[in-house]
Every structure is written in C-alpha cells, then in structure tokens.
Design a protein around this motif. Structure first.
Motif, short mmCIF file in Angstrom:
data_model
loop_
_atom_site.label_atom_id
_atom_site.label_comp_id
_atom_site.label_asym_id
_atom_site.label_seq_id
_atom_site.Cartn_x
_atom_site.Cartn_y
_atom_site.Cartn_z
N ASN A 198 -2.75 4.44 7.83
CA ASN A 198 -3.18 3.89 9.12
C ASN A 198 -4.69 4.00 9.29
OD1 ASN A 198 -0.53 3.32 9.71
ND2 ASN A 198 -0.20 5.19 10.90
N GLY A 236 13.73 -0.41 7.72
CA GLY A 236 13.40 -1.03 9.00
C GLY A 236 13.92 -2.46 9.12
N ASP A 237 13.85 -2.99 10.34
CA ASP A 237 14.37 -4.34 10.60
C ASP A 237 13.28 -5.40 10.62
OD1 ASP A 237 13.03 -3.65 12.89
OD2 ASP A 237 14.76 -3.77 14.22
N GLY A 238 12.04 -4.98 10.38
CA GLY A 238 10.95 -5.95 10.33
C GLY A 238 10.46 -6.39 11.70
N ARG A 239 11.01 -5.80 12.73
CA ARG A 239 10.67 -6.26 14.08
C ARG A 239 9.80 -5.26 14.84
NH1 ARG A 239 10.83 -11.50 14.01
NH2 ARG A 239 12.89 -12.41 13.88
N TYR A 273 0.87 -1.19 0.00
CA TYR A 273 0.00 0.00 0.00
C TYR A 273 0.89 1.23 0.00
CZ TYR A 273 0.91 -0.62 5.03
OH TYR A 273 1.51 -0.82 6.26
N LEU A 328 4.54 2.11 0.59
CA LEU A 328 4.68 1.60 1.95
C LEU A 328 4.37 0.10 1.86
CD1 LEU A 328 2.84 4.58 3.61
CD2 LEU A 328 5.21 3.96 4.02
N GLY A 329 3.70 -0.41 2.82
CA GLY A 329 3.35 -1.84 2.77
C GLY A 329 3.67 -2.46 4.11
N ASP A 330 3.34 -3.74 4.25
CA ASP A 330 3.63 -4.46 5.49
C ASP A 330 5.13 -4.65 5.60
OD1 ASP A 330 0.96 -4.75 6.22
OD2 ASP A 330 0.74 -6.69 5.21
N GLY A 331 5.79 -3.71 6.31
CA GLY A 331 7.25 -3.77 6.42
C GLY A 331 7.69 -4.71 7.52
N ARG A 332 6.77 -5.02 8.42
CA ARG A 332 7.11 -5.92 9.52
C ARG A 332 5.90 -6.75 9.94
NH1 ARG A 332 7.25 -2.13 14.78
NH2 ARG A 332 5.79 -0.55 14.07
N ARG A 334 16.57 -0.24 19.21
CA ARG A 334 15.83 1.01 19.01
C ARG A 334 16.76 2.12 19.54
NH1 ARG A 334 13.87 -1.67 15.69
NH2 ARG A 334 11.74 -2.42 15.54
N ASP A 339 -3.69 0.42 13.61
CA ASP A 339 -2.26 0.75 13.63
C ASP A 339 -1.91 1.69 14.78
OD1 ASP A 339 -1.06 -0.80 11.79
OD2 ASP A 339 -0.26 0.83 10.59
N SER A 395 10.07 -3.44 3.79
CA SER A 395 10.66 -3.02 5.07
C SER A 395 11.42 -1.71 4.97
CB SER A 395 11.59 -4.10 5.62
OG SER A 395 10.86 -5.27 5.87
N ARG A 396 11.75 -1.28 3.74
CA ARG A 396 12.54 -0.04 3.54
C ARG A 396 13.76 -0.08 4.48
NH1 ARG A 396 8.64 4.79 3.99
NH2 ARG A 396 7.99 3.70 5.85
P1 AMP Z 1 3.69 2.98 10.95
O1 AMP Z 1 4.25 4.32 11.27
O2 AMP Z 1 3.90 1.94 12.03
O3 AMP Z 1 2.30 3.01 10.47
O4 AMP Z 1 4.59 2.42 9.74
C1 AMP Z 1 4.79 3.10 8.53
C2 AMP Z 1 5.48 2.18 7.57
O5 AMP Z 1 6.78 1.77 8.05
C3 AMP Z 1 4.74 0.87 7.28
O6 AMP Z 1 4.95 0.54 5.94
C4 AMP Z 1 5.40 -0.10 8.21
O7 AMP Z 1 5.28 -1.44 7.78
C5 AMP Z 1 6.85 0.36 8.16
N1 AMP Z 1 7.59 0.01 9.36
C6 AMP Z 1 7.43 0.52 10.61
N2 AMP Z 1 8.32 -0.03 11.46
C7 AMP Z 1 9.05 -0.92 10.76
C8 AMP Z 1 10.13 -1.80 11.07
N3 AMP Z 1 10.63 -1.89 12.29
N4 AMP Z 1 10.61 -2.56 10.05
C9 AMP Z 1 10.12 -2.47 8.81
N5 AMP Z 1 9.13 -1.67 8.46
C10 AMP Z 1 8.60 -0.89 9.41
#
Ligand code: AMP
Ligand code: MG
Length: 487
Positions: free
Chosen positions: A253, A124-127, A77, A89-93, A165, A262, A121-122
């Motif tokens: 969100n 991010g670490d996916g966690r 998304y 964006l998308g499901d990064g984690r 973090r 979210d 994940s861009r």
């Molecule tokens: P959020 O601010 O949590 O709504 O996240 C915004 C975007 O960043 C979404 O695409 C999330 O999947 C991605 N994201 C947030 N935290 C992480 C993370 N730790 N690792 C990978 N992607 C993330």
C-alpha cells in the motif's frame, strides 16, 4: 475542455507486457449511477465538469463501456502485510484502465477499484462496497486539498449489485488517479520471484517516467531511492502534523511516488491520541498513529532489500539513514507553522512535545485547537483554550512558554497572525462521523450529503458560510466508530 471520448491514451505500463499485468475486462455494475464526482479531478483530465452528469459517464466508470484505446490490466505485486511477506498480491478488484495525458502533458493512470474478479482476487469477490468507495473518494480529495500528497479520485459510481460483507451491501466503483500505481510491492514481487530481467525493466520504467532528473546523477538508481526516501519522510511528516492515520501501511500500500495510497480503515484524529489505532484488526497497534513514523522506515528498508540487485548495501543503508532526520525536520517545520511561528529555535521541538502531551492527557480536539489558537492574539487564544485542559497548571506553564516564544518570533498584527495560521490550520477535516453521516444518507439513495461534504473539504482552510456543523467535535455516537476493515 474535452468531451469524454476525447481522452488521449498512452498505456505505458501495459506495454511492459504480460509479466507485469494481465488483461481483464471490468465486470459491469447493475444500474450504475453517479454518486459524486470531483470537479478538480475532472479538470486534471481537461474534462468539462458537465460530463459527470451524462449517462455515459456512469457507464464508463461503472464497467459497462470502455474507450477503444483503453487497455484494462490487473497489475501483479506482492508485499509485506503486518510485517510478514505475502508472495503474491496484485489488483484483486482493481484495474488499471489505461494511462491518459492532459494538455499540460501530465500522465494520469485511470484505475477502477471494485471492477470485478482478476487472477489476483484470491478469496475475494473483486468488488468494493459503496461505503468504502465513498471513504476513499472523500479522503483522496480532502488530503489533496490539505496539501498532503495523495492519489486522487474522479468519481464514485453506485449500483444495485449486491455485495456480501458482514451483511448485504451494494457494490460501487471508485475511479482512482495517480501518476503511477506502482507500489513498493511491485519491486518486492520481482525480487522475491527471482526475475532479474523484469525487475530491471521495472526499475528503468520508474526511473525514466517518474524520476527522470535522477538520470543525470552518477548513480541513477541510488538517486532515485534517495528521492523515494525523501518523499516518504515528507509525506509521513504531513500525516503526523495533520493527524492522519493510514491504518494499513503494508508495503503493497506504499506508493513509489510517496503519495498517500490505498485507503482502508484510515482516520483523522479527533482528540489527539498518539497511540490511536484506526484499524480494528491491528491488535498489536503496528500501524498506530505514532508508529507510522518508524513503520515508514521499515517499509523503506523492505524496498531497499528489493533494490539490492541495483544498489550496494552500504549506499542503501546510507540513504535509509536520511529518513529520520528528514522526517524530523519536515515535521518540526510544519508544527512551527501550525503554532504560528516563522523562525526556528532549538527548544521548539520540546514546545511541541509538551503541548501534545497535554492534549493527549486532556483529550483535546487536535484540529480545532490549532484553528482556535490562530483566531486571536496568542495571549487571548491561550486564555480561551485553557478550559479544554484538565491539567491547568501544566497548560499555564506551556502557555507562558508559548507566549514568550511568540513574542520573540516577531512583531505582527493579530490579522497577520490569523491569516498566516488559518492558511495552515484547517477548520474542516474528514472526521469519521462526518463520513458516516454521508454514507448513511448515500446508502438510502440520497447523495447530497456526500457531495456537500466533498465541497466543504475541498476548501478546508476557508471558513464557509452555513457550514458550522462540519467544524464540530464529534457527538458521542461518533467518537469511537468502529470502521469495518472489510471494504
Ligand atoms: P488491501 O488490504 O485493500 O490493500 O488489499 C490487499 C490485497 O487484497 C490486494 O491484493 C487487493 O487487491 C486484495 N483485495 C482486497 N479486497 C478484495 C476483494 N474484495 N476482492 C478481491 N481482492 C481483494
Ligand atoms: Mg492494497
């Protein structure tokens, strides 16, 4: 009652194909263990509550095991973040493990957050860390118990996996449930990437599965958009009436179903403060408490833009015009109930506004004020609450107006008044400092406080013996907690 291996899957979103999501397997956590589970959420899946205590439960929701019928997918998304468009964006984690349906025929998405890296994940670490997973779990279930539509949470699984973090923390996963995880940002993604076929498939999918009654209308997509406007107006009215601040109302969100979705640096108000900003990265206060109302409309306009291939601009504008009046009517209805009123008068909006202004100026606890107002007759309650206000003359004038209004409202006993008001005015809300205490204990390996707090918040309107400490204003240390946005 079902066992864990008896869930029935029907992965409707996965069937939309690879343009919508990518197959990714969860990355397991080290030594997964149950932190907390929601009996009410287990019941939605017809699961026996005892299954949560079995080792296989922590393995399934800690990313070690998977049902043969699950089809884990990371959804793609985009969305407007703080007003600017982010193209992908998308499901990064997070992963949509699959959709299951219960004996009542309701479908539930099982969505695992903190499940490792995906193509989205861009940087991010996916966690996800334990702290933010606990906050999401508690908030989802607490909002639901308050009657505020929200995604649900089945459990939090903790682990020994190190996650960085601001400092080293430990990884966790939260299993989130909703009838759909489709966001405004899904529609924006296919609109801005100019993929009309996929966008049409997405619109059909949402219409057929989530707004089937709109099929009967002359313009089904328009009817669906109207319904989305209505649901959001109702949702945000509930946030405002109960003092919930979401904190990150980006369009990615915002749920297509009009549910709270979210969770990041959200907060419930302690003292009433219309200008409260719960997100410390929100320097301009775009998502401040009172701004949630116009931002709701802004976000709906962003969705409307993405729907222009299906609906005329005039019709979209007309539907958007429903938002503010609907919000206002819903909000006023809720606030009348919170004040114990059963009838409607023209001046009620002004009665509410005057009260909020007084509360703002005196830093009055938003939740406890309404609860105490229902403890006794209007005259006795306002006399007792008077001490909380600095502007005594202002409060006295309001109290006179309120007592006269209550007298005109109807003739009912103190018991009737208390029962009616306590049924809508919670005694227990998820205050940041309560969450913080539970998190601190959980981080040192003691999950009892998270579990107890979850239990208390599952019956927010019912006074519970021995739980007085959960119905207090925050201590000084807990008043202005900075909730880290990194989660
Ligand atoms: P959020 O601010 O949590 O709504 O996240 C915004 C975007 O960043 C979404 O695409 C999330 O999947 C991605 N994201 C947030 N935290 C992480 C993370 N730790 N690792 C990978 N992607 C993330
Ligand atoms: Mg998000």
């Amino acid at each position: 009652m079902k066992a864990l291996d008896e869930l029935t899957f029907d992965n409707r979103f996965a069937r939309l194909g690879d343009a919508f999501s990518t197959h990714v397997l969860p990355e397991p956590l080290d030594t997964p263990r149950l932190v907390v589970a929601s009996k009410a959420a287990l019941a939605l899946l017809d699961l026996d509550p005892a299954v949560a205590e079995t080792p296989v439960f922590a393995e399934l929701f800690g990313g070690h095991k998977l049902w043969a019928e699950a089809e884990p997918r990371a959804m793609v998304y985009s969305g407007h973040q703080f007003g600017g468009y982010t193209p992908q964006l998308g499901d990064g984690r997070g992963l949509l493990l699959g959709e299951v349906y219960n004996e009542a025929g309701e479908h539930w998405d099982l969505h695992l957050k903190g499940a490792g890296m995906t193509p989205y994940s861009r940087m991010g670490d996916g966690r996800a860390v334990l702290r933010s997973s606990i906050r999401e779990f508690l908030a989802s279930e607490a909002l639901h118990a308050l009657g505020i539509p929200s995604s649900r949470a089945l459990c939090v699984i903790g682990s020994d996996t190190p996650v960085w973090r601001e400092k080293q923390e430990r990884g966790a996963m939260v299993l989130r449930m909703a009838h759909s995880h489709i966001r405004f940002g899904h529609f924006e993604y296919f609109y801005y990437t100019k993929k009309p076929e996929q966008q049409a498939l997405l619109a059909e999918h949402v219409l057929n599965l989530h707004y089937p009654e709109c099929r009967e209308q002359p313009e089904p997509y328009l009817a669906m958009f109207r319904e989305i406007v209505e649901r959001n107006a109702e949702l945000i009215a509930k946030w405002q009436a109960y003092g919930f601040c979401h904190g990150v109302m980006n369009t990615d969100n915002m749920s297509i179903l009009g549910i709270t979705f979210d969770f990041g640096p959200f907060a419930f108000l302690d003292d009433f403060d219309a200008h409260f900003i719960c997100n410390h990265s929100d320097h301009e206060g775009r998502y401040s408490f009172s701004n949630q109302v116009p931002i709701g409309q802004w976000n709906l306009s962003a969705l409307a833009q993405a729907l222009t291939p299906f609906i005329s601009v005039d019709a979209l504008k007309e539907a958007l015009g429903l938002y503010l009046p609907l919000y206002q009517a819903n909000y006023l209805h809720l606030m009348r109930r919170r004040l114990g009123l059963t009838t409607a008068e023209d001046d009620d909006q002004q009665l509410v506004e005057r009260l909020l202004k007084l509360m703002q100026n005196s830093g009055v606890d938003y939740t406890l004020f309404f609860r105490r107002l229902g403890d006794e007759s209007a005259a006795l309650a306002v006399a007792r609450l008077r001490d909380d206000f600095v502007d005594l003359a202002g409060f006295d004038a309001w109290a006179e107006q309120y007592k006269a209004r209550v007298a005109r409202d109807g003739d009912y006993s103190e018991e009737q008044r208390r029962a009616r008001m306590h049924a809508v005015n919670p005694l227990y809300i998820l205050r940041n400092y309560l969450a913080q205490n539970a998190i601190a204990a959980a981080e040192s390996g003691d999950y009892s406080e998270v579990r107890r707090l979850h239990e208390v918040l599952s019956k927010p309107f019912e006074e519970q013996a021995g739980m007085e400490q959960y119905a207090q204003r925050p201590p000084d240390w807990g008043k202005h907690l900075e909730i880290s946005c990194s989660s």
